[in-house]
Motif scaffolding. Structure first.
Motif, PDB file in Angstrom:
ATOM      1  N   GLY A 261       0.804  -1.215   0.000  1.00  0.00           N
ATOM      2  CA  GLY A 261       0.000   0.000   0.000  1.00  0.00           C
ATOM      3  C   GLY A 261       0.836   1.263   0.000  1.00  0.00           C
ATOM      4  O   GLY A 261       0.486   2.260  -0.645  1.00  0.00           O
ATOM      5  N   THR A 264       2.346   1.663  -3.591  1.00  0.00           N
ATOM      6  CA  THR A 264       1.331   2.046  -4.590  1.00  0.00           C
ATOM      7  C   THR A 264       0.541   3.284  -4.168  1.00  0.00           C
ATOM      8  O   THR A 264      -0.324   3.752  -4.916  1.00  0.00           O
ATOM      9  N   ASN A 266      -1.776   3.533  -1.997  1.00  0.00           N
ATOM     10  CA  ASN A 266      -3.189   3.154  -1.937  1.00  0.00           C
ATOM     11  C   ASN A 266      -3.692   3.410  -0.518  1.00  0.00           C
ATOM     12  O   ASN A 266      -3.558   2.568   0.366  1.00  0.00           O
ATOM     13  N   GLN A 267      -4.268   4.579  -0.311  1.00  0.00           N
ATOM     14  CA  GLN A 267      -4.638   4.995   1.043  1.00  0.00           C
ATOM     15  C   GLN A 267      -5.778   4.161   1.630  1.00  0.00           C
ATOM     16  O   GLN A 267      -5.794   3.862   2.821  1.00  0.00           O
ATOM     17  N   SER A 268      -6.723   3.775   0.808  1.00  0.00           N
ATOM     18  CA  SER A 268      -7.833   2.965   1.328  1.00  0.00           C
ATOM     19  C   SER A 268      -7.332   1.584   1.757  1.00  0.00           C
ATOM     20  O   SER A 268      -7.783   1.041   2.782  1.00  0.00           O
ATOM     21  N   LEU A 269      -6.405   1.027   0.998  1.00  0.00           N
ATOM     22  CA  LEU A 269      -5.815  -0.264   1.367  1.00  0.00           C
ATOM     23  C   LEU A 269      -5.039  -0.139   2.670  1.00  0.00           C
ATOM     24  O   LEU A 269      -5.130  -1.006   3.554  1.00  0.00           O
TER      25      LEU A 269
END
Length: 382
Positions: A261, A264, A266-269
């Motif tokens: 995360g 990438t 990917n803040q929600s992850l």
């Protein structure tokens, strides 16, 4: 045989509850002799092992052997450093009266002991495991073979594992060599090659295959093979149930998911994986995993611009890992932190500070020597 315990951090040798602190070269010399019991070692071999970059004389060996004999003379009933005329020296470990008879035949006692050491392992309490290892003679029972090796790995006695020729290569030695090689070798492609060869061999137990596949995800992340890393994480999560027995493995997989995360962005992850970590650590506060995930939380906060809070979490995590006495996890966390700072977050002061810590670890655990020795073994077998 006498069960000596060596503490690299304090240069202390222990037996049956008694301890002696040695000078650095005395300690290194005794450790080398202890790793090669009942073998005649020439002065040249000892000089190469203990003074690899120096140019001492044979007299240096003789003087240190004399001092060791004097410092350890109260253990003469358990060990003796013999002079083999014209050849060198040999450490003889004496057979002692058995203190294990009653305990070893008491099944309830044996099972209780195994559960105790297993719980200390599960909760990441390396200090407790090391205490048991150092006092087996007093406790009247021996650890299982797995823990005899694993405790050395945990405590950072990596050279003991690498140099020990009595270990079964495929089950007792290779997995540790691969994990260590991933720490000390900067060429991740080369490390990946050996991991794949080992996993394709069919000679590893199911447990080690699972552990190495988990480590493999970290390698994919370092190599930028993000799709392979993602697939590896998903496959591992499917295999693991979320029972107490599997939580420590699940937390390790979540650690890789957090790294994915971060890479990438990917803040929600990150939020979802962090919530899963927090929920599990609230139920079972494993010390080793608390340290690992505090460092990762600090990396997430750095990415989000909360530098002061980030540094606080990172340092708290590193201190927790030091306290846990799980040296491999400390090394792995610093390595991941440096990778993040070098590749994804520009902060020269932090990079400099944690690079200095990494350099200390390199010297403490002799990464250069480890890399050469491990590479030779992996090349020979794989």
């Amino acid at each position: 045989m006498a069960s000596f315990h060596l503490d690299d951090g304090t240069l202390t040798v222990s037996l049956a509850g008694e301890s002696v602190t040695l000078l650095p070269k005395e300690y290194a010399l005794f450790a080398y002799l202890l790793n090669h019991p009942d073998r005649t070692l020439s002065r040249e071999q000892l000089l190469d092992a203990v003074w690899p970059s120096e140019h001492p004389t044979d007299r240096t060996i003789d003087d240190h052997i004399y001092r060791l004999r004097k410092r350890l003379r109260h253990w003469s009933h358990s060990m003796m450093i013999e002079t083999v005329r014209g050849q060198g020296y040999r450490l003889r470990l004496n057979t002692e009266p058995s203190f294990y008879g009653l305990a070893q035949h008491d099944q309830e006692f044996v099972e209780g002991f195994r559960k105790l050491i297993g719980k200390y392992h599960l909760y990441g309490m390396g200090s407790a495991m090391l205490t048991i290892a150092a006092h087996q003679d007093v406790l009247g029972i021996k650890m299982d073979r797995f823990y005899e090796v694993y405790v050395r790995f945990v405590s950072g006695k990596f050279h003991w594992i690498v140099d020990n020729q009595s270990l079964s290569f495929w089950e007792e030695k290779l997995p540790y060599l691969l994990i260590l090689y991933s720490y000390v070798q900067s060429d991740h492609e080369k490390t990946l090659y050996y991991y794949q060869r080992a996993l394709q061999s069919g000679k590893l137990s199911a447990g080690w295959q699972h552990d190495l596949k988990t480590e493999l995800v970290s390698l994919y992340l370092f190599l930028g093979r993000l799709e392979q890393a993602k697939q590896g994480i998903e496959a591992l999560k499917k295999q693991l149930a979320t029972t107490d027995e599997d939580i420590c493995h699940y937390l390790f997989v979540l650690a890789n998911e957090l790294k994915y995360g971060l890479i990438t962005n990917n803040q929600s992850l990150l939020d979802k994986a962090q919530q899963q970590v927090d929920e599990r650590l609230a139920r079972v506060p494993y010390l080793r995993e608390q340290g690992t995930h505090a460092v990762l939380k600090g990396m997430i906060l750095l990415q989000r611009g909360a530098r002061a809070a980030a540094v606080s979490h990172i340092d708290e995590g590193l201190n927790t890992l030091r306290f846990s006495r799980f040296a491999p996890h400390l090394i792995q966390s610093v390595r991941s932190l440096l990778f993040f700072l070098e590749q994804y977050h520009h902060d020269p002061p932090l990079l400099s500070a944690y690079t200095a810590l990494w350099n200390e670890l390199k010297v403490t655990y002799r990464f250069f020597d480890l890399e050469q020795k491990i590479r030779r073994e992996l090349h020979a077998y794989l």
